[in-house]
Every structure is written in structure tokens, then in C-alpha cells.
Design an enzyme around this catalytic site. Sequence first.
Site, PDB file in Angstrom:
ATOM      1  N   ARG A  93      31.857   9.580  57.684  1.00 43.92           N
ATOM      2  CA  ARG A  93      32.843   9.188  58.735  1.00 43.92           C
ATOM      3  C   ARG A  93      32.546   9.823  59.841  1.00 43.92           C
ATOM      4  O   ARG A  93      32.637   9.137  61.193  1.00 43.92           O
ATOM      5  CB  ARG A  93      34.253   9.763  58.447  1.00 43.92           C
ATOM      6  CG  ARG A  93      34.822   9.165  57.284  1.00 43.92           C
ATOM      7  CD  ARG A  93      34.679   7.458  57.258  1.00 43.92           C
ATOM      8  NE  ARG A  93      35.441   7.128  56.110  1.00 43.92           N
ATOM      9  CZ  ARG A  93      35.085   5.802  55.581  1.00 43.92           C
ATOM     10  NH1 ARG A  93      34.089   5.218  56.272  1.00 43.92           N
ATOM     11  NH2 ARG A  93      35.870   5.479  54.750  1.00 43.92           N
ATOM     12  N   ASP A 122      40.855   9.602  56.268  1.00 42.22           N
ATOM     13  CA  ASP A 122      39.961   9.352  57.437  1.00 42.22           C
ATOM     14  C   ASP A 122      40.457   9.224  58.851  1.00 42.22           C
ATOM     15  O   ASP A 122      39.827   9.266  59.922  1.00 42.22           O
ATOM     16  CB  ASP A 122      39.503   7.722  57.010  1.00 42.22           C
ATOM     17  CG  ASP A 122      38.521   7.595  55.792  1.00 42.22           C
ATOM     18  OD1 ASP A 122      37.803   8.759  55.522  1.00 42.22           O
ATOM     19  OD2 ASP A 122      38.392   6.566  55.147  1.00 42.22           O
TER      20      ASP A 122
END
Length: 429
Positions: A93, A122
Site C-alpha cells: 500500500r 487500506d
Amino acid sequence: MRKIVLVYSGGLDTSVCIPLMREEYGYEHVITVTVDVGQPAEDIEMAADRARTLGAEHYTVDAKELFVQHFCWAAVRANGDYQGYPISTSIARPLIALKAVEKAKELGAQAFGHGCTGKGNDQFRIEYILRTLMPEAEIVAPMREGRKLPNGSREPWTRSEEIDYANAHGLQIPQTHARIWSIDENLWGRSIEGGRLEEPDYAPPEEIFQWTRSLENCPDEPCSITIGFELGVPVSLNGERLAPLELVQKLNAIAGENGVGRIDIMEDRMLGLKVRENYECPAAVTLVAAHRALEALVGTQAELKFKASVDREWGELAYRGLWFDPLKEDLEAFIIKMQERVTGEVMLRLYRGSITVTGRRSSYALYNADLASFDSKTFNQSESLGIVKTHGMQSRMYFEIRRDEQRRLGRPEGDLLRLEGEVRENKGA
Ligand code: ARG
């Protein structure tokens, strides 16, 4: 025209975000950025197709090599783990967000969009990087905000509403094509969740696995491999020096073929929600096992004990996406220093889902066959006596105090030696 960079996977959620950016958020110019960290080529192509169909300016950024060298290798050095599995989604990420920032700066965009919901990890990981690198930028998260109702309030999008909305904007997605599993994939691992997997007592069906063979379909013969490490990172496989990306790809294939790297766990997300996750991570599991074996050969007892807690902290920071956190930098200073001696080779045997370390060697080994074996002249066993005599001195003093106490109270000294259950039984009688 107001420009926005959309962190784009090509899935339904992020695709719906493209027209939403124009219609609801006032960004006429949508730039989609898909970062290739080793997801399937079809996914990368589908993302480009869908983005163009929906009228976005699309970019694919190949970050596979960067991902392995800077993120996967950092994870190897730290035996990167969260709750028992090698972290993979979480380490990709920051890089994805970093590449989106690069594009935004290059193209003069002042805003970011992403398709994360409000329940997952996320949103934290991606926004942390965006806010760190471009604090002035606006961030919009349509999936977290929900669908706008005529009365102005909002509610979460359903899958069928998303499909209708996409279809209405020229992206044909058949309603019947039900999404069964939610999958996230990069070079370091493949994560499968959702559908019936949300029932913790539902056994994962064979169809969810792509990288690993089932135990019954593995080769009948064990597969022996050797991994070479330098400064704590892998550099060779079976004696052949390989570039990082190639090494991971080859090892994913070899270990996967032998059924290595399937993990089924209950995971605690950052918000405290539990999620049932299945992972396939053949190379990651193998490399971390080999790396631990080499560390055990070259590290002192005190270093290994300390590093276990350093690794644990590192894993949590990485899981939370805090890639530039000062504590993470501090921990890495220790890790990098110690890895100066994590150079050598580890031999492993892969067989029907299991990994066995069968050997290790290093010129930094803190192990001497002479010293460890008792028949040697270099170590005079009778000299151990002095140390043995002082062993447990404080705990012996403690026992003495308790013995005196027993005597004062007129209780049998033997009580001190009984197991707790026995004592209780005795008192009851
Ligand atoms: N729970 C893992 C993480 O937060 C993986 C999530 C991956 N997402 C998915 N749709 N499979 O890192």
C-alpha cells in the site's frame, strides 16, 4: 478543469469512483493510476480497459522491482509477520500511494481519490502516505462516504447498485457475474476473503487457491533447495545468483508447487474488527523460514531474543502502513546493523506443504563444532562448577526466606515442595 488522481485497481469499487468523481465531487479530469506490484497481468489490462471506457486518463506504473527490493526485502530482514502470516497487502500500500503522489505532482493534480471502504485497513495505509507526502491535497473516498440518496443522506453502496451505476456509464458488467471472493494479490502474497469464507468454520474450498497446490496434488518427491543470503536478504537460489524479482517469482513457483504457503487465520484489523483471511505466500514463507534459520546461526542469544521483539514491533508498524514512522526507522537501524552478519546459505526441503530446514552455513556462524561437542580439549568441563554453584542464587535466597517463614508459622516445610493442587487438597482435609 479540476484534476484528481484516483488510486485505481480496476475492481468494481474503484471503477464506480471514476464517474462519481465527475458527477458528485466536481472533478472533470480523472487520472487513474494502477500500480503493478505483481498482480495478474489480466487485472492490469482490465484496469486500463475499464478506466478508458469510463473516460479516465490512465497510467500503469510498473513498481515490481521497487516493491521487492525496498518492501519485500525489508520484510525479510525483519521476518515481517502479523499474527502469524507474512504481511503482503500492507507492505504494497505505501508504494502504491507513493506512486500515485508522484503522478499527481507530475500532472499537477491537487486531489486524490481511492475506493477503500470505512471498515478496512487500506484507508489508513493509503491516506497516511498521501497526507505525509502531500498534506495540502484533498482526499475523497466515495465508497467510505456511501451512495447519496435523493433526500441527501447516504448509505453504503450495494454490489447490485454499483453494477447498475457502472452499466449506466457504459461499463458493461453482467449482474449475474457475482463476485464470490475478494482477492488482493501482489508478488509477496495473495489474500482471499469474503463470501462464505466469512464463516470462520467454513473450510476453504480448493478453488480459492491459485499459487499453491493442494497437498494431494503435490509431487511425490520432496524438493530440496538452497537459498543464499547477503546482509540479510536473499541473493541466490540453488547456487544461481538472481535479481530480487526473479528470485521471488521462481521461488513462488517452486514452493507453490510443493503446497507451501497456505495460511488460514482470524486476523484483527486495525479498527478491531476480526476478519477471516486465507493467504497464499509460498516465497515469503520460505524466505522468512530460511532467514530465521540463518539468524539463529549467526546471532547471539541476547540479539535473537531482542530481535524477536523488534521484529514484532516492526511487523505491527508495517501492518498499520506507517512506513515513515520514526520508531520504524529506529528499529531498522538495529535490524540493518545486525544483518551485516546474516550472510550465508540455508538448505531447505519442501514437501507437501511443509518446510524443513535441513542445513545452514555462514562464515559468521557463532557455532563451533569443537566447543559444542563434549569430547574436546578446548573446553574444560570441570570449570563449569564455579558457574553452576551461583546459578539461581536469587531464587535460592527467595526459597530460603519462605522456608524460614514456614518454620515460624509452624507449618510443614514440605508444603513448599508440593504442587499447588496438592496443598489445597491437604488444607481441605
Ligand atoms: N487483511 C489483510 C490486510 O489488511 C489483507 C486484505 C486484502 N484484501 C482483500 N480483499 N483480500 O493486509
